[in-house]
Design an enzyme around this catalytic site. Structure first.
Site, mmCIF file in Angstrom:
data_model
loop_
_atom_site.group_PDB
_atom_site.id
_atom_site.type_symbol
_atom_site.label_atom_id
_atom_site.label_comp_id
_atom_site.label_asym_id
_atom_site.label_seq_id
_atom_site.Cartn_x
_atom_site.Cartn_y
_atom_site.Cartn_z
ATOM 1 N N LYS A 111 8.471 -4.149 34.318
ATOM 2 C CA LYS A 111 9.122 -3.775 33.059
ATOM 3 C C LYS A 111 10.568 -3.572 32.916
ATOM 4 O O LYS A 111 11.129 -3.763 31.905
ATOM 5 C CB LYS A 111 8.232 -2.822 32.437
ATOM 6 C CG LYS A 111 7.983 -1.365 33.214
ATOM 7 C CD LYS A 111 7.087 -0.604 32.810
ATOM 8 C CE LYS A 111 6.486 0.389 33.898
ATOM 9 N NZ LYS A 111 5.526 -0.353 34.874
ATOM 10 N N LYS A 211 8.754 -0.365 27.648
ATOM 11 C CA LYS A 211 7.721 -1.195 27.066
ATOM 12 C C LYS A 211 7.801 -1.443 25.621
ATOM 13 O O LYS A 211 7.489 -2.461 25.206
ATOM 14 C CB LYS A 211 6.431 -0.477 27.406
ATOM 15 C CG LYS A 211 6.144 -0.382 29.227
ATOM 16 C CD LYS A 211 5.121 0.545 29.468
ATOM 17 C CE LYS A 211 4.478 0.381 30.916
ATOM 18 N NZ LYS A 211 3.681 1.663 31.223
#
Lengths: 411, 411
Positions: A111, A211
């Site tokens: 991520k 995220k």
């Protein structure tokens, strides 16, 4: 007899896994254990040809697959998909660039790399007619990026928010269910292996912020850089706030949220929120993740599941491996436009009720905020929930006041 | 600058929509309103070339697109995707067969046709190297078939169950929230347009049964015919049961459920269940749907959203239109093996607690069932929840007793 009839041209999908940590080893394990089911979905057999890691794994049943030199993978035309589970930027970014440039699709759970450099890497992928996919980077085993980009493609998304970090949600759940202090809850999370020895990226909200950016990129089609996303962690969530919020039948969750503003800008932020019992995510507890998508056509859709862990995350990686085989050549590549500060909206313009604990009594709170819901008071002041107003208005009313806690309320 | 770089060969996707009812008109509308977003996801522009309907729509902005003869669509090589929103079997089945045989992919929301003849139609699609897709046939706007077949491809699914019918869930929610009788709740559902004038397919569980079969087909890869799925509706859910179940903090939901049995058979059934407050679906209310998938790798994943309605369902149809462009030629076709009674498992072998209201007092209930949770009693007898046991054992213990209600409990 099979219902699917005969297939397209048969081919073996050769995969190289870079980084044999928790997720990487999970991918290798699942590709082995669920081989037939995966082959049925992929339409082709998927096999691991190389595993790249600096460490030695002589006792591994896959010992024969390990290599230490990325060039071996880069120069093998048989390898069509590279799984990057190295993590971080640095070498992960370099190997991803080179793999894509060598005409190999790259699938990742990284991520940090996607949120920081996804836009550049997707551009390289597009130029070489391959895929860069990262379902596993958000929500672990919860299918979310793919449903947004594929299943909700016809939907104009107005808002997307969620509980995106299992570590902090485990800690907050523990504080609410068992009255644990933050430090005690963190300690237990570390004992159970839900929190790393250095949990700062989780606790301070950085993981959730990354995220949130990836979800925003895909939902709104513009690149939202982490540096533009205001981020507040949970380190300051106190037992007193937990007590007051509980009396309202509500809960505190770390939420990453992005909203399309009326002027077309995109407001993204990460912060603890007070969720009322009506909110879809209020019952998302422990290490689970939950994500809500609000669109003009489908209304509210919610996705829930294990947000982390070896096999759930590996499942998402493998879904992307299969996806690469379907996407190449169709032109239907994932992607979003580069964007800077000009597309960033101000979350303080969003209206909501607010949970406030401040150094004043209820009378003064009522004078300043008008109608309030009183939750309780202690030696430090009163805790209450206001009516709906923007963050700017809320800050004005708190000027010259020592506000201890100010959390947005999500109904 | 676009991050996705250049695309594969450019082409227009020409679509024919058959049946201009609620869903069909929603598809045409959404393809028009969200054209650009859809084109970005598809990698190609999607346009409606024909609308087939026996009725006239002279005032429609799309009046120029209407045709009454299916052969026009069948014989136009430009049409690559046909949307079937006619419903039922009969002509829908004939046109679907002919469209697939003519090398056109077919996308549908027709759960009756898919559950009864999906296996045959998928075979025809495979033989002609095109797709037969039906995301919209289950869960309306909730992405579920695609996540199961794609995102959870690496997961061996052990169980899948859900609230699959918005009409019955609206009625049950109304009975629990407002104490409405079944007849009153049904009447209100019809007034609000949530139930059709003839609601029997919803009320008697047939609609839920069909969706249960489709979920089972995809999750377990074998064809589960509706005729093998024991189906009980909600017509007998009484205000008394609602009252007793409420005292336990639980709720009654119509659930379609499929479980992989230890012997490899597949047990599928549709019935009202008592859901405790721990169950993920207990808060799925009104016309919403919720589906839980339990897999060996990802654990429990839950999908939630609007299970019906014009635009949510249209969104799912369009997702499949986009999917056809990505799937053709990859060999990764959706499909499952034909199967008969030999793969069907017996749900009565599944263990669970049971909600029972029967013509006996608590003492007799305790004698027969051992430890029970007493919920209440009335002139007709006692209501209680048993310990965990199979349906077979439960039936044995109720032999020679007048049991008024027997519902399985899902924790």
């Amino acid at each position: 007899m099979r219902c699917r009839g005969h297939k397209g041209m048969i081919q073996m999908i050769n995969v190289a896994v870079m980084g044999y940590g928790t997720v990487g080893s999970g991918v290798v394990e699942l590709l082995h254990v669920n081989h037939d089911r995966i082959a049925r979905s992929a339409g082709d057999s998927v096999r691991v040809k190389y595993i790249l890691d600096v460490r030695d794994f002589e006792d591994s049943p896959y010992a024969g697959l390990f290599v230490k030199d990325f060039a071996v993978i880069e120069n093998d035309p048989e390898v069509s998909v590279v799984v990057e589970t190295i993590g971080g930027v640095g070498v992960a970014q370099e190997f991803t660039r080179r793999a894509l440039a060598a005409g190999k699709s790259v699938v990742t759970s990284n991520k940090e790399l996607v949120s920081e450099h996804g836009c550049e890497l997707l551009k390289i992928a597009g130029e070489h007619n391959v895929c860069y996919l990262f379902e596993a980077s958000v929500g672990g085993g919860v299918p979310i990026l793919h449903p947004i980009s594929a299943c909700l493609a016809a939907d104009d998304i107005d808002e997307i928010y969620g509980i995106l970090n299992g570590t902090t949600n485990y800690i907050l759940t523990n504080m609410f269910k068992n009255g644990a202090t933050f430090d005690k809850a963190l300690g237990e999370a570390q004992e159970k292996g839900y929190a790393e020895r250095d949990p700062s990226a989780d606790i301070n909200g950085v993981d959730t912020c990354r995220k949130t950016c990836i979800l925003a990129d895909i939902a709104f089609g513009r690149n939202i850089a982490p540096k533009y996303v205001r981020t507040e962690g949970i380190a300051n969530v106190s037992a007193i706030d937990v007590e007051h919020v509980s009396t309202a039948g509500a809960s505190i969750k770390l939420i990453g949220r992005t909203v399309r503003m009326p002027d077309g800008t995109i407001a993204s932020y990460t912060a603890p929120h007070v969720l009322t019992s009506e909110n879809l995510l209020v019952n998302v507890e422990g290490v689970f993740n939950g994500i809500v998508v609000r669109g003009d056509a489908t209304g509210e859709t919610m996705f829930y599941g294990k947000g982390a862990g070896k096999l759930p995350t590996a499942t998402a990686v493998i879904a992307d491996i299969i996806e690469t085989g379907k996407t190449i050549g169709t032109g239907a590549f994932l992607g979003w436009s580069e964007a800077g500060e000009e597309v960033i909206g101000d979350p303080d313009l969003l209206e909501s009720r607010w949970y406030i604990r401040a150094n004043m009594d209820f009378d003064e709170a009522a004078v300043r905020f008008g109608q309030i819901t009183m939750l309780g008071c202690d030696e430090n002041g009163a805790a209450f929930i206001t009516g709906s107003m923007t963050g700017i208005r809320c800050a004005e009313l708190l000027e010259d006041i020592e506000a201890i806690t100010v959390y947005r309320v999500l109904e």
